[in-house]
Design a protein around this motif. Structure first.
Motif, PDB file in Angstrom:
ATOM      1  N   ALA A 198      -4.230   6.206  -7.177  1.00 29.68           N
ATOM      2  CA  ALA A 198      -4.254   4.819  -6.700  1.00 29.68           C
ATOM      3  C   ALA A 198      -2.862   4.200  -6.777  1.00 29.68           C
ATOM      4  N   ARG A 199      -2.125   4.466  -7.825  1.00 32.96           N
ATOM      5  CA  ARG A 199      -0.770   3.925  -7.962  1.00 32.96           C
ATOM      6  C   ARG A 199       0.147   4.502  -6.895  1.00 32.96           C
ATOM      7  N   THR A 200      -0.011   5.788  -6.601  1.00 32.74           N
ATOM      8  CA  THR A 200       0.800   6.408  -5.551  1.00 32.74           C
ATOM      9  C   THR A 200       0.516   5.768  -4.196  1.00 32.74           C
ATOM     10  N   ARG A 201      -0.766   5.545  -3.929  1.00 37.44           N
ATOM     11  CA  ARG A 201      -1.142   4.902  -2.659  1.00 37.44           C
ATOM     12  C   ARG A 201      -0.620   3.471  -2.591  1.00 37.44           C
ATOM     13  N   ALA A 202      -0.712   2.737  -3.696  1.00 39.43           N
ATOM     14  CA  ALA A 202      -0.224   1.356  -3.727  1.00 39.43           C
ATOM     15  C   ALA A 202       1.276   1.306  -3.443  1.00 39.43           C
ATOM     16  N   LYS A 203       2.034   2.211  -4.027  1.00 39.22           N
ATOM     17  CA  LYS A 203       3.479   2.242  -3.784  1.00 39.22           C
ATOM     18  C   LYS A 203       3.786   2.516  -2.320  1.00 39.22           C
ATOM     19  N   ALA A 204       3.017   3.427  -1.706  1.00 36.00           N
ATOM     20  CA  ALA A 204       3.226   3.748  -0.295  1.00 36.00           C
ATOM     21  C   ALA A 204       2.898   2.542   0.588  1.00 36.00           C
ATOM     22  N   GLU A 205       1.795   1.850   0.269  1.00 34.49           N
ATOM     23  CA  GLU A 205       1.411   0.686   1.071  1.00 34.49           C
ATOM     24  C   GLU A 205       2.391  -0.469   0.874  1.00 34.49           C
ATOM     25  N   LEU A 206       2.893  -0.648  -0.324  1.00 36.59           N
ATOM     26  CA  LEU A 206       3.900  -1.681  -0.569  1.00 36.59           C
ATOM     27  C   LEU A 206       5.169  -1.402   0.232  1.00 36.59           C
ATOM     28  N   ALA A 207       5.513  -0.124   0.366  1.00 40.64           N
ATOM     29  CA  ALA A 207       6.691   0.241   1.158  1.00 40.64           C
ATOM     30  C   ALA A 207       6.482  -0.120   2.629  1.00 40.64           C
ATOM     31  N   VAL A 208       5.282   0.123   3.154  1.00 34.66           N
ATOM     32  CA  VAL A 208       4.968  -0.220   4.543  1.00 34.66           C
ATOM     33  C   VAL A 208       5.026  -1.736   4.739  1.00 34.66           C
ATOM     34  N   LEU A 209       4.457  -2.479   3.790  1.00 36.71           N
ATOM     35  CA  LEU A 209       4.479  -3.939   3.882  1.00 36.71           C
ATOM     36  C   LEU A 209       5.900  -4.481   3.809  1.00 36.71           C
ATOM     37  N   SER A 210       6.707  -3.925   2.926  1.00 38.27           N
ATOM     38  CA  SER A 210       8.104  -4.366   2.804  1.00 38.27           C
ATOM     39  C   SER A 210       8.867  -4.127   4.091  1.00 38.27           C
ATOM     40  N   GLN A 211       8.628  -2.976   4.705  1.00 38.98           N
ATOM     41  CA  GLN A 211       9.280  -2.677   5.975  1.00 38.98           C
ATOM     42  C   GLN A 211       8.848  -3.678   7.048  1.00 38.98           C
ATOM     43  N   GLY A 212       7.548  -4.010   7.075  1.00 41.93           N
ATOM     44  CA  GLY A 212       7.058  -4.986   8.034  1.00 41.93           C
ATOM     45  C   GLY A 212       7.674  -6.355   7.814  1.00 41.93           C
ATOM     46  N   ILE A 213       7.830  -6.746   6.559  1.00 45.63           N
ATOM     47  CA  ILE A 213       8.445  -8.036   6.235  1.00 45.63           C
ATOM     48  C   ILE A 213       9.898  -8.069   6.689  1.00 45.63           C
ATOM     49  N   GLU A 214      10.621  -6.976   6.484  1.00 48.23           N
ATOM     50  CA  GLU A 214      12.016  -6.906   6.925  1.00 48.23           C
ATOM     51  C   GLU A 214      12.111  -6.985   8.463  1.00 48.23           C
ATOM     52  N   GLN A 215      11.187  -6.342   9.160  1.00 43.49           N
ATOM     53  CA  GLN A 215      11.173  -6.417  10.623  1.00 43.49           C
ATOM     54  C   GLN A 215      10.862  -7.836  11.094  1.00 43.49           C
ATOM     55  N   PHE A 216       9.970  -8.507  10.376  1.00 42.02           N
ATOM     56  CA  PHE A 216       9.673  -9.905  10.683  1.00 42.02           C
ATOM     57  C   PHE A 216      10.945 -10.738  10.565  1.00 42.02           C
ATOM     58  N   LYS A 217      11.728 -10.510   9.521  1.00 39.65           N
ATOM     59  CA  LYS A 217      12.972 -11.254   9.323  1.00 39.65           C
ATOM     60  C   LYS A 217      13.958 -10.995  10.456  1.00 39.65           C
ATOM     61  N   LEU A 218      14.058  -9.745  10.884  1.00 36.31           N
ATOM     62  CA  LEU A 218      14.960  -9.433  11.993  1.00 36.31           C
ATOM     63  C   LEU A 218      14.546 -10.182  13.253  1.00 36.31           C
ATOM     64  N   ARG A 219      13.261 -10.375  13.439  1.00 37.77           N
ATOM     65  CA  ARG A 219      12.748 -11.031  14.640  1.00 37.77           C
ATOM     66  C   ARG A 219      12.880 -12.559  14.563  1.00 37.77           C
ATOM     67  N   TYR A 220      12.560 -13.116  13.396  1.00 43.45           N
ATOM     68  CA  TYR A 220      12.463 -14.573  13.292  1.00 43.45           C
ATOM     69  C   TYR A 220      13.528 -15.219  12.395  1.00 43.45           C
ATOM     70  N   GLY A 221      14.409 -14.420  11.834  1.00 42.44           N
ATOM     71  CA  GLY A 221      15.526 -14.982  11.080  1.00 42.44           C
ATOM     72  C   GLY A 221      15.284 -15.200   9.603  1.00 42.44           C
ATOM     73  N   ASP A 222      14.071 -15.018   9.133  1.00 41.47           N
ATOM     74  CA  ASP A 222      13.784 -15.165   7.709  1.00 41.47           C
ATOM     75  C   ASP A 222      12.463 -14.464   7.391  1.00 41.47           C
ATOM     76  N   TYR A 223      12.224 -14.264   6.114  1.00 44.93           N
ATOM     77  CA  TYR A 223      10.951 -13.685   5.691  1.00 44.93           C
ATOM     78  C   TYR A 223       9.829 -14.701   5.936  1.00 44.93           C
ATOM     79  N   PRO A 224       8.593 -14.255   5.996  1.00 46.32           N
ATOM     80  CA  PRO A 224       7.489 -15.192   6.218  1.00 46.32           C
ATOM     81  C   PRO A 224       7.413 -16.265   5.130  1.00 46.32           C
ATOM     82  N   TRP A 225       7.382 -17.517   5.577  1.00 44.93           N
ATOM     83  CA  TRP A 225       7.182 -18.633   4.664  1.00 44.93           C
ATOM     84  C   TRP A 225       5.683 -18.879   4.494  1.00 44.93           C
ATOM     85  N   HIS A 226       5.371 -19.703   3.495  1.00 47.69           N
ATOM     86  CA  HIS A 226       4.004 -20.204   3.325  1.00 47.69           C
ATOM     87  C   HIS A 226       3.947 -21.620   3.882  1.00 47.69           C
TER      88      HIS A 226
END
Length: 220
Positions: A50-78
């Protein structure tokens, strides 16, 4: 002459009476010990997986967040309404969150629609495939929250939209993203006392608390 009678030795008679109560208890105790060892090993393997899977999914989410920043100029706000931070992250990465500058230069954050089939949502870029994750869904089948392998929401912290102050007070470079691990809410509550929500600044013993609670951060 008399017919000879068979004679059983004491050893033979003992072998015919089966297990004694003490012997049965010993056997049961051994079985319970072996079962406990097997369960402990199995549970440890499952937790490691489960920890291995969580680390892999966190990596995918982090990559998605970075791509969002490239597109919109910043990380997702709340948004400023105090919406669930995990929901805002998922909506940002699946095209359902709008983050645009208004004519005054202020950043407006809003949910376009929770419906993945909304026409405007379908036109916007997606940064993750939410079907590859475990999710909570609403009554219409739309994903509303990303879940880690233990069934707890992934936690995301970053800037909040502030309609009163032009610039938010976030002081940390980057964002916080983590899984609460096997302890779930208990671990998250422990961490929330160590992070200042507005600034993102952590207490000096933040990492020690995180490690004690089995929390997994993106990038680990």
């Amino acid at each position: 002459s008399d017919t000879p009678q068979s004679v059983c030795s004491p050893r033979a008679r003992a072998s015919n009476r089966g297990f004694t109560l003490i012997e049965l208890l010993v056997v049961i105790a051994i079985i319970m010990v072996l079962a406990g060892i097997t369960f402990g090993i199995s549970r440890g393997v499952q937790n490691a997986q489960a920890r291995t899977r969580a680390k892999a999914e966190l990596a995918v989410l982090s990559q998605g967040i970075e791509q969002f920043k490239l597109r919109y100029g910043d990380y997702p706000w709340h948004d400023s309404g105090g919406s669930d931070t995990n929901k805002m992250l998922l909506f940002a990465l699946t095209g359902r969150l709008s983050m645009e500058r208004n004519t005054s230069g202020e950043l407006d954050v809003s949910i376009i629609s929770e419906d993945m089939n909304n026409e405007e949502v379908k036109k916007r870029p997606k940064f993750i495939d939410d079907t590859k994750f475990s999710v909570n869904e609403d009554s219409s089948g739309n994903s509303i929250e990303l879940l880690d392998p233990w069934g707890n929401p992934y936690i995301y912290w970053y800037k909040w939209e502030d309609t009163e102050n032009a610039s938010p007070s976030w002081e940390v470079f980057g964002f916080h993203l983590y899984s609460t691990g096997a302890k779930g809410d208990a671990a998250n509550n422990a961490i929330k006392t160590k992070i200042t929500e507005d600034t993102g600044v952590m207490d000096s013993d933040f990492r020690d608390t995180a490690n004690d609670n089995g929390i997994i951060f993106s990038g680990e």
